[in-house]
Write a protein that holds these residues in place. Structure first.
Motif, PDB file in Angstrom:
ATOM      1  N   PRO A   1      14.070  29.229  26.901  1.00 48.68           N
ATOM      2  CA  PRO A   1      15.137  30.230  27.051  1.00 48.68           C
ATOM      3  C   PRO A   1      16.511  29.596  27.295  1.00 48.68           C
ATOM      4  O   PRO A   1      17.524  30.104  26.788  1.00 48.68           O
ATOM      5  N   ALA A   2      16.548  28.493  28.062  1.00 50.98           N
ATOM      6  CA  ALA A   2      17.826  27.819  28.290  1.00 50.98           C
ATOM      7  C   ALA A   2      18.372  27.241  26.992  1.00 50.98           C
ATOM      8  O   ALA A   2      19.591  27.232  26.767  1.00 50.98           O
ATOM      9  N   LEU A   3      17.484  26.765  26.128  1.00 49.90           N
ATOM     10  CA  LEU A   3      17.916  26.221  24.835  1.00 49.90           C
ATOM     11  C   LEU A   3      18.546  27.319  23.982  1.00 49.90           C
ATOM     12  O   LEU A   3      19.583  27.117  23.349  1.00 49.90           O
ATOM     13  N   VAL A   4      17.914  28.498  23.978  1.00 53.42           N
ATOM     14  CA  VAL A   4      18.482  29.629  23.239  1.00 53.42           C
ATOM     15  C   VAL A   4      19.832  30.025  23.836  1.00 53.42           C
ATOM     16  O   VAL A   4      20.793  30.310  23.108  1.00 53.42           O
ATOM     17  N   ALA A   5      19.913  30.028  25.165  1.00 58.27           N
ATOM     18  CA  ALA A   5      21.173  30.388  25.820  1.00 58.27           C
ATOM     19  C   ALA A   5      22.289  29.427  25.436  1.00 58.27           C
ATOM     20  O   ALA A   5      23.413  29.851  25.145  1.00 58.27           O
ATOM     21  N   VAL A   6      21.993  28.135  25.437  1.00 54.85           N
ATOM     22  CA  VAL A   6      22.996  27.139  25.071  1.00 54.85           C
ATOM     23  C   VAL A   6      23.452  27.343  23.630  1.00 54.85           C
ATOM     24  O   VAL A   6      24.659  27.324  23.329  1.00 54.85           O
ATOM     25  N   ALA A   7      22.499  27.554  22.721  1.00 51.55           N
ATOM     26  CA  ALA A   7      22.844  27.707  21.309  1.00 51.55           C
ATOM     27  C   ALA A   7      23.693  28.955  21.079  1.00 51.55           C
ATOM     28  O   ALA A   7      24.733  28.902  20.396  1.00 51.55           O
ATOM     29  N   VAL A   8      23.285  30.079  21.662  1.00 46.16           N
ATOM     30  CA  VAL A   8      24.008  31.340  21.439  1.00 46.16           C
ATOM     31  C   VAL A   8      25.396  31.282  22.069  1.00 46.16           C
ATOM     32  O   VAL A   8      26.390  31.673  21.443  1.00 46.16           O
ATOM     33  N   LEU A   9      25.472  30.799  23.298  1.00 44.34           N
ATOM     34  CA  LEU A   9      26.767  30.760  23.977  1.00 44.34           C
ATOM     35  C   LEU A   9      27.724  29.770  23.317  1.00 44.34           C
ATOM     36  O   LEU A   9      28.916  30.047  23.176  1.00 44.34           O
ATOM     37  N   GLU A  10      27.220  28.619  22.900  1.00 50.07           N
ATOM     38  CA  GLU A  10      28.095  27.651  22.249  1.00 50.07           C
ATOM     39  C   GLU A  10      28.635  28.212  20.934  1.00 50.07           C
ATOM     40  O   GLU A  10      29.839  28.103  20.644  1.00 50.07           O
ATOM     41  N   PHE A  11      27.754  28.818  20.142  1.00 51.14           N
ATOM     42  CA  PHE A  11      28.210  29.384  18.869  1.00 51.14           C
ATOM     43  C   PHE A  11      29.258  30.463  19.116  1.00 51.14           C
ATOM     44  O   PHE A  11      30.302  30.505  18.450  1.00 51.14           O
ATOM     45  N   ALA A  12      28.997  31.356  20.091  1.00 51.73           N
ATOM     46  CA  ALA A  12      29.931  32.446  20.365  1.00 51.73           C
ATOM     47  C   ALA A  12      31.246  31.927  20.929  1.00 51.73           C
ATOM     48  O   ALA A  12      32.326  32.411  20.554  1.00 51.73           O
ATOM     49  N   LEU A  13      31.183  30.941  21.825  1.00 51.36           N
ATOM     50  CA  LEU A  13      32.409  30.420  22.428  1.00 51.36           C
ATOM     51  C   LEU A  13      33.266  29.674  21.406  1.00 51.36           C
ATOM     52  O   LEU A  13      34.495  29.790  21.411  1.00 51.36           O
ATOM     53  N   VAL A  14      32.630  28.902  20.527  1.00 51.66           N
ATOM     54  CA  VAL A  14      33.397  28.213  19.482  1.00 51.66           C
ATOM     55  C   VAL A  14      33.975  29.235  18.508  1.00 51.66           C
ATOM     56  O   VAL A  14      35.120  29.115  18.063  1.00 51.66           O
ATOM     57  N   TRP A  15      33.186  30.240  18.187  1.00 56.46           N
ATOM     58  CA  TRP A  15      33.657  31.301  17.277  1.00 56.46           C
ATOM     59  C   TRP A  15      34.899  31.988  17.847  1.00 56.46           C
ATOM     60  O   TRP A  15      35.844  32.279  17.137  1.00 56.46           O
TER      61      TRP A  15
END
Length: 591
Positions: free
Chosen positions: A510-524
C-alpha cells in the motif's frame, strides 16, 4: 593441560593474555550499502546546488566569507516576507488541528464520512494553482461574476473588495485549506479507525471518556500520523508561491509577499547572487527548524497502556450506532459535502460558458453555455502541454520508485548502524522540506550549461530527486512496520535480501501505491519547479495555465477550462486509489 582418549594423548598449551582487550564488532556485508548508491546519485541533483547556494550566501564580493550577504534581511520587504512565511507555517499547523477535530467528529458521528470523504478528496487532487483560480472566481469583486460577492450584496447591500488590502488573506487561506483539509482529515480518520477494539473497550470500562479519552488514548496513538501530516503540510506551506501569484492582484502582491516570492523578485531584478542565496538560506533555516516535528513523528511509537487498564473485559464488540445517529451523520455529511464541493462546481460551470459570457456574468447564468472556452484553451497550447505533462510525470514516478524502494529497505532492514540510520532519516526529513529556492538557480544554470534547457527528461529527474526524501521516509516506515520475527526468519535463508522483500511485501505494497499515486499527482500539479527551473520547451500544464491566468479578467472562461482539463487525471487517479493511498500513508504509523 593434558587429555587422553583411546590411547591418544593430547596436550593443550596456553599462554598469558597480554595487551588491552579489543571489543568485537559484527562483520557487516558491504553489499546492502550499494542499494543506497542510486539514491545518493539522484539526491546529488539537489545536494550539490544546495551546497553552492550555501557557499554563495556566505561568500562576500571580495571573495572572503562572512555574514555580509545576510544584511539583506535588514530590508523591510525581506522582513515582511519572512513574517508572512512564518504565518503560512502557522496556517499549516492550524489546519492540522482543524483536520484532527473534523476527523474526531466524523469518527464519533457514524455516517458523516459517507458523503464527506469523496468531497474532501477532490480538492486535494487539484493543484494549488487551480485552487487559486477557483477561489478567485468565487471572490471576484464584481457582483455579476463573484459568487460570494453576489450573495453578500443581496444580504447586506454592500460589495466588499475581497481581493483588497487585508481581505486577500481570507481568500488565500480558504484556497489553501480547501486543497489540503481532505488529506489531513483522511489520515487522522484512518488512524482513529485503526485503534483496536479491545483497547477502546478497556478504556471505556475504566470510565475514561471525553477529554480524558482524547488525551490518554487518541492523541498518543495518533502521534506518528501527526508527524506525517505535519511534515506534509509544512512542505506545502513553505512552497506557497503560485497561490499568491494567481490570487492576489499585482499591486497588492508586495503585501502578500512570502520569502520564496521575494527571492524570485530579487533574482529577476539583478540582485547579487550572494544576497538572493542568503534569502534562500534564511527560508531553509526556518523550515528545517519546524521539520524536527516530523523527525519525531515519523519514528514508530507504540502506546503503552496503563497498568490499571490491563484487565479482562467482556468481548462485547464495538457498540453499533443507533439508526437516529446514523441519520444525523448522513444528513450533516451530505450538507457539508455539498458546501465543500461548491468551488469545483463553480469552476466547471464557468468553464462551460463561452469566454465572453464568463467574463461578463457569473457561473449561474444560462447564457453562453457551450464548449467555446475549452476550444480556446486548446488553441492556447493545452493539448501539447497535456502530453508533455504526461511524459514528465510518468518518467519522474518510474525513476522515483526504482530508487526509493531499495533505499527505504536499506534504512529499515539493511543492517545500517543505528546512528547512521538516524542520520540518514534526519537528513531525508530536512531534504524533504528544503525549499526549491535553495537549489533552483544553480540547478537551472547547470542545466543551461549542459545544453538541456527545455528537456523534459531533465525536469523529470529534478522532480524525482525532489520527491525522493518523502518517498523514502514513507516506505521506510512501511518496511519497519513488518513483524521482526518474519524478517529474522527470512534473513536465515540463502536468498536473504530478496526473501525479506518477499516476506514484507504485504506490508509495503500500500505504501508503494501511495508513493506512486502521490508522486504522479504532485508532479502533474507542480508549478514552482517547472516555473523556476524548466525552459520554455517543457510547457507543462501548470505553466500554460499560468500564462492564461495573467489576463484573468478577460480570460476567466479559458482559464477555468484549462483548470478543469488539468484536474481530471489527478482527480480520477486519487479517487480510484484513495483507500489504498491512505493505508499506505498510515501503514507505518498504526498503533
Amino acid at each position: 593441560m593434558g587429555l587422553q582418549s583411546n590411547g591418544l594423548s593430547l596436550e593443550i598449551v596456553g599462554r598469558e593474555i597480554s595487551g588491552r582487550p579489543v571489543p568485537g564488532k559484527p562483520r557487516r556485508p558491504a553489499g546492502p550499502y550499494l542499494l543506497g548508491l542510486p539514491a545518493l546519485l539522484l539526491s546529488s541533483l539537489l545536494l550539490i546546488p544546495i551546497a553552492v547556494t550555501v557557499v554563495a550566501a556566505f561568500r562576500r564580493p571580495d571573495g572572503s566569507f562572512g555574514f555580509g550577504n545576510f544584511a539583506v534581511m535588514g530590508d523591510p520587504a525581506a522582513l515582511h516576507a519572512v513574517g508572512n512565511s512564518v504565518a503560512w507555517i502557522a496556517v499549516a499547523l492550524g489546519l492540522v488541528v482543524v483536520g484532527f477535530l473534523l476527523a474526531l467528529v466524523s469518527y464519533r458521528l457514524p455516517g458523516l464520512s459517507t458523503f464527506l470523504q469523496p468531497a474532501l478528496v477532490i480538492p486535494f487532487a487539484v493543484s494549488v494553482l487551480v485552487s487559486g483560480v477557483t477561489f478567485r472566481l468565487i471572490f471576484d469583486a464584481t457582483p455579476e461574476r463573484g459568487t460570494l460577492t453576489a450573495a453578500w450584496t443581496k444580504l447586506f447591500d454592500s460589495s466588499p473588495v475581497w481581493l483588497g488590502p487585508g481581505l486577500f488573506w481570507l481568500v488565500l487561506v480558504s484556497a489553501f485549506g480547501w486543497t489540503w483539509l481532505g488529506y489531513v482529515v483522511s489520515l487522522f480518520r484512518a488512524g482513529l479507525d485503526a485503534i483496536p477494539d479491545d483497547v477502546s473497550r478497556t478504556v471505556a470500562a475504566e470510565g475514561v471518556t471525553g477529554w480524558r479519552r482524547l488525551l490518554a488514548l487518541e492523541l498518543p496513538l495518533l502521534r506518528p500520523i501527526t508527524g506525517v501530516v505535519t511534515l506534509t503540510l509544512v512542505i506545502a506551506a513553505v512552497r506557497v508561491f503560485d497561490l499568491v501569484l494567481i490570487v492576489v492582484p499585482g499591486p497588492m502582491q508586495r503585501d502578500a509577499d512570502v520569502l520564496g516570492l521575494n527571492w524570485w523578485r530579487a533574482a529577476g531584478t539583478g540582485e547579487p547572487a550572494g544576497r538572493t542565496a542568503a534569502l534562500g538560506v534564511v527560508l531553509f533555516a526556518i523550515v528545517a527548524a519546524v521539520a524536527i516535528i516530523g523527525v519525531r513523528g515519523l519514528r514508530r511509537r507504540r502506546w503503552a497502556m496503563p497498568v490499571s487498564a490491563v484487565r479482562t473485559t467482556p468481548a462485547l464488540g464495538r457498540s453499533r450506532p443507533s439508526r437516529r445517529s446514523r441519520r444525523i451523520g448522513w444528513t450533516v455529511g451530505f450538507a457539508v459535502s455539498l458546501f465543500w464541493i461548491l468551488p469545483a462546481v463553480v469552476l466547471l460551470a464557468t468553464a462551460l460558458h463561452s469566454p465572453r459570457e464568463a467574463g461578463l456574468r457569473g457561473w449561474w447564468s444560462l447564457e453562453g453555455l457551450g464548449f467555446e472556452s475549452f476550444a480556446a484553451a486548446a488553441n492556447a497550447g493545452l493539448l501539447r502541454a497535456l502530453l508533455s505533462t504526461v511524459l514528465i510525470s510518468t518518467i519522474a514516478t518510474a525513476v522515483l520508485l526504482v530508487i526509493a524502494v531499495p533505499t527505504a529497505y536499506l534504512v529499515a532492514w539493511g543492517g545500517l548502524p543505528q546512528w547512521l540510520g538516524r542520520v540518514v532519516t534526519s537528513s531525508f526529513v530536512v531534504l524533504a522540506v528544503t525549499p526549491v529556492q535553495m537549489y533552483a538557480a544553480p540547478l537551472r544554470d547547470a542545466i543551461d550549461a549542459a545544453g538541456l534547457t527545455g528537456s523534459r527528461v531533465a525536469l523529470a529527474l529534478v522532480h524525482a530527486a525532489a520527491g525522493l526524501p518523502f518517498a523514502v521516509l514513507l516506505l521506510r516506515s512501511a518496511f519497519a512496520s513488518a513483524p521482526p520475527v518474519l524478517v529474522a526468519e527470512a534473513l536465515q535463508g540463502p536468498a536473504r535480501q530478496s526473501a525479506v522483500l518477499a516476506t514484507v511485501q504485504r506490508t509495503y505494497r500500500p505504501a508503494l501505491v501511495a508513493v506512486a499515486v502521490l508522486e504522479f499527482a504532485l508532479v502533474w500539479n507542480d508549478f514552482i519547479v517547472g516555473f523556476l527551473i524548466s525552459g520554455p520547451g517543457t510547457t507543462p500544464l501548470s505553466l500554460v495555465l499560468w500564462g492564461e491566468a495573467r489576463q484573468f479578467s478577460s480570460s476567466s472562461g479559458t482559464v477555468a477550462a484549462a483548470a478543469v482539463v488539468a484536474s481530471v487525471v489527478p482527480a480520477v487517479l486519487l479517487l480510484s486509489f484513495w483507500p489504498t493511498v491512505v493505508r499506505g500513508l498510515t501503514v507505518g504509523s498504526k498503533p
